[in-house]
Scaffold this motif. Structure first.
Motif, PDB file in Angstrom:
ATOM      1  N   GLN B  54     -48.503 -18.169  -0.217  1.00 23.59           N
ATOM      2  CA  GLN B  54     -47.994 -16.993  -0.909  1.00 23.59           C
ATOM      3  C   GLN B  54     -48.501 -16.944  -2.350  1.00 23.59           C
ATOM      4  O   GLN B  54     -48.503 -17.937  -3.046  1.00 23.59           O
ATOM      5  CB  GLN B  54     -46.462 -17.076  -0.928  1.00 23.59           C
ATOM      6  N   GLU B  55     -48.922 -15.753  -2.784  1.00 18.60           N
ATOM      7  CA  GLU B  55     -49.384 -15.571  -4.152  1.00 18.60           C
ATOM      8  C   GLU B  55     -48.245 -15.886  -5.102  1.00 18.60           C
ATOM      9  O   GLU B  55     -47.245 -15.175  -5.146  1.00 18.60           O
ATOM     10  CB  GLU B  55     -49.807 -14.097  -4.332  1.00 18.60           C
ATOM     11  N   SER B  56     -48.367 -16.974  -5.818  1.00 17.96           N
ATOM     12  CA  SER B  56     -47.235 -17.346  -6.659  1.00 17.96           C
ATOM     13  C   SER B  56     -47.668 -17.548  -8.111  1.00 17.96           C
ATOM     14  O   SER B  56     -47.064 -18.297  -8.855  1.00 17.96           O
ATOM     15  CB  SER B  56     -46.577 -18.612  -6.119  1.00 17.96           C
ATOM     16  N   THR B  57     -48.753 -16.853  -8.520  1.00 18.52           N
ATOM     17  CA  THR B  57     -49.113 -16.890  -9.929  1.00 18.52           C
ATOM     18  C   THR B  57     -48.062 -16.104 -10.699  1.00 18.52           C
ATOM     19  O   THR B  57     -47.373 -15.253 -10.127  1.00 18.52           O
ATOM     20  CB  THR B  57     -50.482 -16.220 -10.164  1.00 18.52           C
ATOM     21  N   ALA B  60     -48.451 -12.413 -10.214  1.00 20.03           N
ATOM     22  CA  ALA B  60     -47.979 -11.899  -8.916  1.00 20.03           C
ATOM     23  C   ALA B  60     -46.450 -11.808  -8.885  1.00 20.03           C
ATOM     24  O   ALA B  60     -45.875 -10.861  -8.361  1.00 20.03           O
ATOM     25  CB  ALA B  60     -48.476 -12.792  -7.795  1.00 20.03           C
ATOM     26  N   ARG B  63     -45.295  -8.952 -11.008  1.00 13.94           N
ATOM     27  CA  ARG B  63     -45.605  -7.709 -10.314  1.00 13.94           C
ATOM     28  C   ARG B  63     -44.528  -7.415  -9.263  1.00 13.94           C
ATOM     29  O   ARG B  63     -44.007  -6.320  -9.174  1.00 13.94           O
ATOM     30  CB  ARG B  63     -46.988  -7.833  -9.656  1.00 13.94           C
ATOM     31  N   ARG B  64     -44.190  -8.456  -8.481  1.00 16.48           N
ATOM     32  CA  ARG B  64     -43.194  -8.290  -7.425  1.00 16.48           C
ATOM     33  C   ARG B  64     -41.835  -7.907  -8.025  1.00 16.48           C
ATOM     34  O   ARG B  64     -41.062  -7.188  -7.419  1.00 16.48           O
ATOM     35  CB  ARG B  64     -43.060  -9.604  -6.636  1.00 16.48           C
ATOM     36  N   TYR B  73     -51.305  -5.349 -13.192  1.00 14.53           N
ATOM     37  CA  TYR B  73     -51.551  -6.540 -12.373  1.00 14.53           C
ATOM     38  C   TYR B  73     -53.038  -6.667 -12.034  1.00 14.53           C
ATOM     39  O   TYR B  73     -53.637  -7.739 -12.166  1.00 14.53           O
ATOM     40  CB  TYR B  73     -50.707  -6.473 -11.096  1.00 14.53           C
ATOM     41  N   THR B  74     -53.645  -5.529 -11.649  1.00 19.15           N
ATOM     42  CA  THR B  74     -55.072  -5.549 -11.324  1.00 19.15           C
ATOM     43  C   THR B  74     -55.901  -5.965 -12.525  1.00 19.15           C
ATOM     44  O   THR B  74     -56.819  -6.790 -12.421  1.00 19.15           O
ATOM     45  CB  THR B  74     -55.531  -4.144 -10.857  1.00 19.15           C
ATOM     46  N   GLN B  77     -55.548  -9.603 -13.085  1.00 17.33           N
ATOM     47  CA  GLN B  77     -56.295 -10.357 -12.067  1.00 17.33           C
ATOM     48  C   GLN B  77     -57.771 -10.406 -12.394  1.00 17.33           C
ATOM     49  O   GLN B  77     -58.435 -11.405 -12.182  1.00 17.33           O
ATOM     50  CB  GLN B  77     -56.092  -9.705 -10.707  1.00 17.33           C
ATOM     51  N   TYR B 110     -37.714 -15.851  -8.065  1.00 17.63           N
ATOM     52  CA  TYR B 110     -38.723 -16.169  -7.059  1.00 17.63           C
ATOM     53  C   TYR B 110     -38.458 -17.542  -6.427  1.00 17.63           C
ATOM     54  O   TYR B 110     -38.486 -17.700  -5.210  1.00 17.63           O
ATOM     55  CB  TYR B 110     -40.121 -16.126  -7.676  1.00 17.63           C
TER      56      TYR B 110
END
Ligand SMILES: Nc1nc2c(ncn2[C@@H]2O[C@H](COP(=O)(O)OP(=O)(O)O)[C@@H](O)[C@H]2O)c(=O)[nH]1
Ligand SMILES: [Mg+2]
Lengths: 180, 271
Positions: B54-57, B60, B63-64, B73-74, B77, B110
């Motif tokens: 799972q993306e956990s930076t 990310a 963003r969530r 976010y983009t 990245q 998270y």
């Protein structure tokens, strides 16, 4: 000599031993041992091995009735007992709704072992606070097609009725499996 | 003695309890069915958690949590690839864009979500490694475990009840033929619909779970809800018609089997 067997199951104290005792021609062989756990104090002692009753059908056929140990921690015995049974009976104590969930669970477990016919008995219908059959059917989530019979384990006639209904079910299912 | 074993014998809740009581520091690695989780603790407090791929930076997670927009976010990245979470966090705070509380709270939410997910695992190898701490580039938090332990115990009770209601996943489901039930008139959740679409005597619950990527608890939860609503019934796999096990009878001849049952019936009537 040929033998066949029927298994009588259900939660602890549902009346399995009593049921088998009512129709067995031998003294029910039951290995009883004191169980002291708090939750199980309802009865003085309880079956830890199994009940074992016998009905001689004729000179070359014997029907055995096996009662399962009720407590979940003996459920390894269930599968062994269920092997090669003609059918099974699930006993439910009509006056103890707190055991309905367990009864349902035992029913599901047996159903998963083998595609065997079964009936369910609403035992202790003579008890003052016994639930009505129809309410129990809903609480136990029994399919309308499953036979659900009132029972008083020390009343031989009701016990005979339960056994006969199981045998009729066995016959009926032989008919359907013949056709398919 | 290394702290290792299987969740079958020692549940996540019990592990959290142990970490809490013994004020442990280290990382718990759990290999569940198809996923690996890592949870780090410091002196008995939750510091960090990560689940599988799972993306956990930090980006990310923010963003969530809707703390940054999809566009932001983009951009992050693209341009902040080489930045560690710590660096990115500092940058965002120094730029006055987010507060430290925003960041910590997002991370806490998270991590808690990851641990909650673990509560549904009933099987998996675990190992507690006292030498592994939170990865250096990650931002550790410091959370008491008590609430999670209480929540986990509740889930455990639910699990016990559900496995009583539905002891075997090797059974199948069929739509109940009670008149008056129409599945289209019922409000089902997405998960329930996913299961409903596989209801068929040919599919065991275990197969449905595998196909829909649900674990043993999740599938039971959904099936239980459908059962309670009277929409489905549990049946033996393969079809509704029940066949008699041949070995139940001393003979394989159908006629003889029938006559045998009739003999028993006569005998019982005469008792
Ligand atoms: N009133 C009443 N009591 C029963 C009935 N069947 C069993 N009992 C009593 O319930 C208790 C438990 O019965 P038992 O057969 O030992 O239960 P088992 O654990 O299922 O074998 C005993 O005290 C029995 O006498 C019944 O139909 N009516
Ligand atoms: Mg008994």
């Amino acid at each position: 000599m040929q033998t066949v067997k029927i298994v009588v199951t259900g939660p602890f104290s549902a009346g399995k031993t009593e049921f088998i005792r009512s129709v067995s021609e031998i003294d029910v062989v039951s290995t009883e041992r004191k169980i002291s756990a708090e939750a199980e104090k309802i009865k003085e002692s309880t079956t830890v091995a199994m009940d074992f009753g016998r009905i001689t059908v004729d000179e070359d056929l014997i029907l055995y009735l096996f009662g399962t140990p009720g407590q979940r921690r003996f459920d390894f015995m269930w599968e062994i007992l269920s092997e090669g049974m003609l059918g099974f009976i699930v006993m439910v104590d009509s006056a103890r709704p707190e055991t309905f969930r367990e009864a349902r669970s035992i029913l599901e477990t047996f159903r998963a072992y083998a595609p065997t016919p079964y009936v369910v008995a609403a035992n202790k219908q003579d008890a003052l606070d016994a639930w009505d059959i129809e309410d129990m059917r809903v609480a136990l989530r029994l399919d309308p097609k499953v036979k659900f019979l009132p029972c008083v384990a020390h009343d031989k006639e009701t016990v005979k009725k339960v056994l006969l209904e199981l045998l009729y079910t066995i016959l009926a299912e032989m008919e359907t499996s013949n056709k398919s | 003695m290394a702290l290792k074993g299987n969740l079958r014998d020692f549940t996540i809740t019990q592990l959290l309890n142990l970490v809490n009581l013994a004020c442990k520091t280290g990382t718990l690695v759990i290999e569940g069915p198809g996923d690996v989780a890592r949870i780090s603790f410091r002196e008995g407090k939750l510091a960090y958690a990560q689940l599988g791929e799972q993306e956990s930076t930090l980006a990310a997670i923010l963003r969530r949590n809707k703390k940054i927009s999809a566009r932001q976010y983009t951009i992050l990245q693209e341009r902040a690839q080489k930045m560690t979470d710590k660096e990115l966090g500092l940058l965002l705070i120094n730029a006055g864009y987010l507060s430290q509380t925003d960041i910590i709270e997002s991370l806490q939410q998270y991590f808690v979500a990851v641990v909650r997910q673990l509560f549904t695992w009933v099987e998996g190898l675990f190992q507690f490694d006292t030498n592994t701490l939170t990865p250096l580039d990650k931002i550790p938090v410091r959370m008491d475990l008590e609430n999670l332990i209480i929540e986990g115990s509740r889930q455990l009770r639910e699990w016990e009840q559900l496995s009583q209601e539905i002891p075997s996943l090797d059974m199948s489901l069929k739509f109940s033929d009670r008149p008056g039930t129409n599945i289209r008139n019922v409000n089902l959740s997405v998960e329930e619909w996913r299961v409903v679409s596989y209801v068929n005597p040919k599919n065991t619950m275990r197969q449905i779970a595998r196909t829909t990527k649900m674990n043993e608890l999740e599938i039971r939860r959904v099936v239980y809800a459908l059962l309670q609503a009277g929409l489905v019934e549990i049946i033996r796999p393969g079809g509704a018609s029940v066949s008699i096990q041949p070995r139940a009878f001393p003979t394989t001849d159908k006629k003889e089997q029938k006559s045998l049952v009739y003999r028993i019936i006569d005998r019982i009537r005469s008792i």
